[in-house]
Write an enzyme that holds these catalytic residues in place. Structure first.
Site, PDB file in Angstrom:
ATOM      1  N   ASP A 214      -0.022   7.735   3.865  1.00  0.00           N
ATOM      2  CA  ASP A 214      -1.208   7.608   4.671  1.00  0.00           C
ATOM      3  C   ASP A 214      -0.504   6.968   6.161  1.00  0.00           C
ATOM      4  O   ASP A 214       0.452   6.113   6.133  1.00  0.00           O
ATOM      5  CB  ASP A 214      -2.088   6.624   4.252  1.00  0.00           C
ATOM      6  CG  ASP A 214      -3.103   6.235   5.218  1.00  0.00           C
ATOM      7  OD1 ASP A 214      -3.787   6.973   5.488  1.00  0.00           O
ATOM      8  OD2 ASP A 214      -3.443   4.871   5.546  1.00  0.00           O
ATOM      9  N   GLU A 274       1.172  12.229   6.501  1.00  0.00           N
ATOM     10  CA  GLU A 274       0.057  12.105   7.562  1.00  0.00           C
ATOM     11  C   GLU A 274       0.757  11.474   8.591  1.00  0.00           C
ATOM     12  O   GLU A 274       0.796  10.372   8.730  1.00  0.00           O
ATOM     13  CB  GLU A 274      -1.102  11.328   7.151  1.00  0.00           C
ATOM     14  CG  GLU A 274      -2.268  11.414   8.060  1.00  0.00           C
ATOM     15  CD  GLU A 274      -3.346  10.106   7.970  1.00  0.00           C
ATOM     16  OE1 GLU A 274      -4.369  10.319   8.443  1.00  0.00           O
ATOM     17  OE2 GLU A 274      -2.954   9.111   7.721  1.00  0.00           O
TER      18      GLU A 274
END
Length: 549
Positions: A214, A274
């Site tokens: 993330d 990401e």
């Protein structure tokens, strides 16, 4: 000696279909209205029948849930509301027994404000070692009353929050690029780095096959004084990696260290970043010496059209080739409006403004949106690289835009001063059966309300309909596994509204983005996004797969 076919495949991720589970909205077994790990275990056979290669679990860790679990208070356990470590082990065992891999989310940019480290930091004095794991700074202006910089949170407002000391006096400020309950870690601190290495090994030792990282682009920050001004240009970052907050060159040192950990396992653990960056820098995260793969969201953001899709596909494949990685393809996820609805809205619609009208201005053409979504997904599954499926998209679920204000839980709603609704509409619990009150999600009232239209879209109903979206996904993934070959495609010259490419072995994919039917090329039609196909024509807004005669 084991048969060669039983040997672990180190490249399983290169062309995998990965199913994203948002645990709170997948399946609830205990009736509290929140999905849980046992719920995911109960649907293992459904996922195997669907034909996916891997399951990705969004955060399931202990968390006060200020941001749907992306505010982690313990990286090496399971939230009690979602289950136990034994439940997680059962999920891994069940997935592996059916030939599926397991990917977990790692959230390294920030912790929860209830993480023991941050609790310790708040109790400590300015300049103490406990505060060094985070980004604390004195304020500017008279008595330090102004934030240390102009940095803006992704959820709205300043990226700085001021703390008070034990006597209640205003003190330092801490940085949070997201919600105030998500203080950013300082990745220059050796204890931060070593603790995440421990976390990576903890889950790998439990059988996890890979990680989704993330906010992978934000770990390294320029914290030299005075803090540099940060214009709100995250989508237009510099090519030289000089932004003070995002996509800095130093971040790659962290992932090089992680890769050394991944490669100690057999097969090596995989990872996908990401990462928001200049498009030409995204491939850096996908180098074999780092994470190995990076999300491309370009296809998800592209307007439905032959030219835009063709340009995105060509660019993404070329970028992946630079590092020997494979591309990733995504049409929906937990952060964005579902693609059935996106494709049913007029081009240029502001999704934030549209959500504030509860989806009434304009009213989306959901029949057209579903037709386009099925065509786009069928095209995506034919591409070389890995495809990511967000839970419920195989049911053709639309965005739930009319959630009442009192039901909203996304911090964006609060932090934006109730001017941006946020992401709850794509996180509504998915329907498994046609019966209310929870449509098979669980025995209790769901944490977000489901619309009555979910009954007809439920998995149980669609399993009985041969041309349903669920059955399209099942047929497509079954065929994909049989037809999949080398990671390459060749474009075939076509009409302006048509994209036609051929994969090795004579597997053709043809998409008509226009409204008018076009002639089909020679070959045997093995799959159609419409469920039925005219023998010599390809309908508008549809995709077919053909094999060479």
């Amino acid at each position: 000696m084991p048969d060669a076919l039983d040997q672990p495949d180190p490249d399983w991720w290169r062309q995998a279909v990965v199913y994203q589970i948002y645990p709170r909205s997948f399946a609830d077994t205990d009736g509290d209205g929140v999905g849980d790990i046992p719920g995911a275990v109960s649907k293992i056979d459904y996922l195997a029948d669907l034909g996916v290669d891997a399951v990705w679990l969004s955060p399931f860790y202990p968390s006060p849930m200020a941001d749907g679990g992306y505010d982690v208070s313990d990286y090496r356990d399971v939230h009690p509301q979602l289950g136990t470590l034994a439940d997680f082990d059962a999920l891994v065992t069940g997935a592996h027994a059916r030939g599926m891999k397991v990917i977990v989310d790692i959230v390294p940019n920030h912790t929860s404000d209830e993480h023991p480290w941050f609790v310790e930091a708040l109790a400590a004095a300015p300049g103490s070692p406990a505060r060094d794991r985070y980004i604390f700074r004195d304020g500017l202006g008279e008595n330090g009353s102004q934030p240390p910089s102009d940095w803006i949170s992704h959820f709205g407002g300043s990226a700085w929050t001021r703390v008070t000391d034990a006597a209640g006096r205003p003190g330092q400020w801490y940085c949070h690029l997201f919600a105030p309950q998500q203080p950013d870690l300082d990745w220059r601190h050796p204890e931060v780095r070593s603790d995440f290495i421990t976390t990576l090994r903890f889950w790998a030792d439990r059988g996890v096959d890979g990680y989704r990282v993330d906010v992978a682009h934000a770990l390294a920050k320029d914290l030299s004084e005075p803090l540099r001004s940060k214009p709100d240009l995250e989508d237009d970052l510099p090519l030289d990696g000089s932004d003070p907050l995002y996509d800095r060159n130093e971040v790659h040192e962290i992932y090089q260290e992680w890769r050394q950990v991944f490669d100690t396992y057999d097969p090596p653990r995989s990872a996908v970043a990401e990462a928001v960056s200049h498009p030409a820098r995204r491939a850096l995260y996908a180098r074999p010496t780092e994470l190995g793969q990076a999300f491309n969201f370009s296809l998800m953001k592209a307007p439905f059209g032959a030219r835009t899709f063709g340009e995105v596909i060509t660019f993404c494949l070329a970028e992946a080739a630079k590092t020997g990685s494979s591309s990733t393809w995504v049409l929906s996820n937990h952060d964005d409006i579902r693609h059935v609805t996106r494709y049913g809205l007029p081009a240029g619609t502001s999704y934030e403004a549209w959500l504030m009208t509860e989806g009434t201005d304009p009213v989306p053409d959901l029949a057209r949106g579903l037709r386009r979504a099925r065509a786009a997904t069928t095209l995506m599954f034919a591409l070389p690289g890995s495809s990511y499926v967000y839970q419920g998209e195989e049911l053709g679920l639309p965005e739930v835009a009319d959630l009442p204000a009192e039901a909203l839980q996304d911090p964006t709603w609060t932090d934006s001063g109730h001017t941006v609704k946020g992401r709850d509409g794509c996180r509504v619990p998915i329907p498994w059966a046609p019966t209310p009150p929870a449509y098979g999600f669980g025995p209790g009232r769901p944490w977000l309300p489901q619309p009555a239209t979910f009954a007809a879209l439920s998995a149980a109903v669609q399993a009985q309909e041969p041309d349903s979206t669920l059955e399209l996904y099942r047929r497509a993934l079954q065929l994909r596994r049989r037809l999949q070959g080398a990671e390459q495609l060749d474009w075939v010259a076509s009409e302006p509204d048509v994209l036609h490419f051929v994969r090795p072995g004579g597997w053709h994919c043809v998409t008509n983005f226009g409204d008018v039917p076009v002639a089909l090329p020679p070959g045997q039609v093995v799959l159609s996004s419409t469920g039925t196909t005219v023998a010599d024509e390809l309908a508008g807004e549809s995709t077919v797969w053909l094999t060479s005669v």
